[in-house]
Every structure is written in structure tokens, then in C-alpha cells.
Design an enzyme around this catalytic site. Structure first.
Site, short mmCIF file in Angstrom:
data_model
loop_
_atom_site.label_atom_id
_atom_site.label_comp_id
_atom_site.label_asym_id
_atom_site.label_seq_id
_atom_site.Cartn_x
_atom_site.Cartn_y
_atom_site.Cartn_z
CG HIS A 107 39.53 7.42 80.17
ND1 HIS A 107 38.39 8.13 79.57
CD2 HIS A 107 39.00 7.85 81.66
CE1 HIS A 107 37.53 8.86 80.25
NE2 HIS A 107 37.98 8.78 81.54
CG HIS B 212 35.47 5.48 84.22
ND1 HIS B 212 34.91 6.33 85.27
CD2 HIS B 212 36.16 6.66 83.52
CE1 HIS B 212 34.98 7.54 84.83
NE2 HIS B 212 35.77 7.77 84.14
CG ASP C 130 34.46 8.23 76.29
OD1 ASP C 130 35.03 8.19 77.19
OD2 ASP C 130 33.71 9.22 75.96
CB VAL D 17 30.94 8.70 84.71
CG1 VAL D 17 29.94 7.70 85.41
CG2 VAL D 17 30.34 9.72 83.72
P1 5GP Z 1 35.71 10.99 83.34
O1 5GP Z 1 35.85 12.34 83.12
O2 5GP Z 1 34.69 10.55 84.47
O3 5GP Z 1 37.16 10.12 83.67
O4 5GP Z 1 34.98 10.22 82.06
C1 5GP Z 1 33.66 9.60 81.84
C2 5GP Z 1 33.79 9.30 80.24
O5 5GP Z 1 32.50 8.80 80.14
C3 5GP Z 1 33.76 10.51 79.30
O6 5GP Z 1 34.91 10.36 78.73
C4 5GP Z 1 32.62 10.68 78.74
O7 5GP Z 1 32.67 10.92 77.38
C5 5GP Z 1 31.98 9.19 79.00
N1 5GP Z 1 30.75 9.05 79.11
C6 5GP Z 1 29.57 9.80 79.46
N2 5GP Z 1 28.42 9.26 79.30
C7 5GP Z 1 28.58 8.26 78.78
C8 5GP Z 1 27.62 7.39 77.94
O8 5GP Z 1 26.33 7.44 78.00
N3 5GP Z 1 27.88 6.43 77.09
C9 5GP Z 1 29.52 6.27 76.79
N4 5GP Z 1 29.57 5.03 76.02
N5 5GP Z 1 30.39 7.01 77.43
C10 5GP Z 1 30.04 8.08 78.39
#
Ligand code: 5GP
Length: 115
Positions: free
Chosen positions: A102, A100, A30, A96
Site C-alpha cells: 500500500h 501488495h 485502491d 487479498v
Molecule cells: P489488504 O487488506 O489485503 O492489505 O488490502 C487489500 C486492499 O485491496 C484493500 O485496501 C482493498 O480496498 C483493496 N481492494 C480490494 N478489492 C479491490 C478491487 O477490486 N480493486 C481495487 N482497486 N482495490 C481493491
């Protein structure tokens, strides 16, 4: 489905610190880690949210979990433990819209509270 930043990582149009890859699953660190180990495990197939997983994709989701299990071992956090989280939509704080998991660990995590 609208292409997300994760599609660009799959297609190598954006850099990422990739820790695992097979024909169906990719995992990378992340960009904003919440713990010493914070890896995102994604299917290469574009699935927007947990709501969009179809019954015939159950094996694919299982492969994501098994990839997380292997990464946890490789990262040395399996024994102490870790957390697997899948956020969905607004109330789940999903940012996103490409499915996914985590994988979070490497320190003592707080219990999951109401917030
Ligand atoms: P969500 O809130 O959708 O469950 O988590 C999305 C995760 O994607 C977040 O923890 C954020 O830090 C990570 N993230 C967003 N953009 C990028 C990116 O460009 N590269 C990486 N490696 N992680 C990302």
C-alpha cells in the site's frame, strides 16, 4: 495459488485505475482509499503473502518499492512523505492474498499505534 481479484486486474478482466506498469510490476488506485493517495503496488507474479517471498525474488520486491517511489514522485507526495505498508495474514489484516504494497499519502498520517 488461488487466483485473486488482483490477477483479474493484471489480466484486464476487471477494471482498475492503473497508475504504473512495467513487465513485472503493476500499480493501481485502491478501490477504498484511506487517504488522498492510496495506490496498491503488486508483482505480476502470483505470490500470496510476505511469508511466501523467496530469496530469489528479492529483486522483484525491490522493484515494487522503486515503483512506489516513482509513483509518490508522480503524485507529488514524495517531499511531504508517505507510508508503505505490506499486510500479512490474519493478524496483519491481509484481505487479498496476492502480495501488495500500500502506498498511502497526501495528508498527515497518524503514527502507527499498537492497534
Ligand atoms: P489488504 O487488506 O489485503 O492489505 O488490502 C487489500 C486492499 O485491496 C484493500 O485496501 C482493498 O480496498 C483493496 N481492494 C480490494 N478489492 C479491490 C478491487 O477490486 N480493486 C481495487 N482497486 N482495490 C481493491
Amino acid at each position: 495459488m488461488t487466483e485473486t481479484i488482483f490477477s483479474k486486474i493484471i489480466n484486464r478482466e476487471l477494471p482498475a485505475d492503473i497508475v504504473y506498469e512495467d513487465d513485472q510490476v503493476l500499480a493501481f488506485r485502491d478501490i477504498s482509499p484511506q487517504a488522498p493517495v492510496h495506490v496498491l503496488v503488486i508483482p505480476k507474479l502470483e505470490i500470496a503473502t510476505a511469508n511466501d517471498i523467496r530469496p530469489d525474488q528479492a529483486e522483484l520486491v525491490g522493484k515494487m518499492v522503486l515503483a512506489a517511489q516513482k509513483i509518490a514522485l508522480d503524485e507529488g507526495i514524495a517531499e511531504d512523505g508517505y507510508r508503505l505498508v505490506m499486510n500479512c495474514n490474519r493478524h496483519g489484516c491481509q484481505e487479498v492474498f496476492h502480495l501488495h504494497l500500500h502506498l498511502i499519502g497526501g495528508r498527515q498520517l497518524r503514527g502507527i499505534s499498537a492497534g
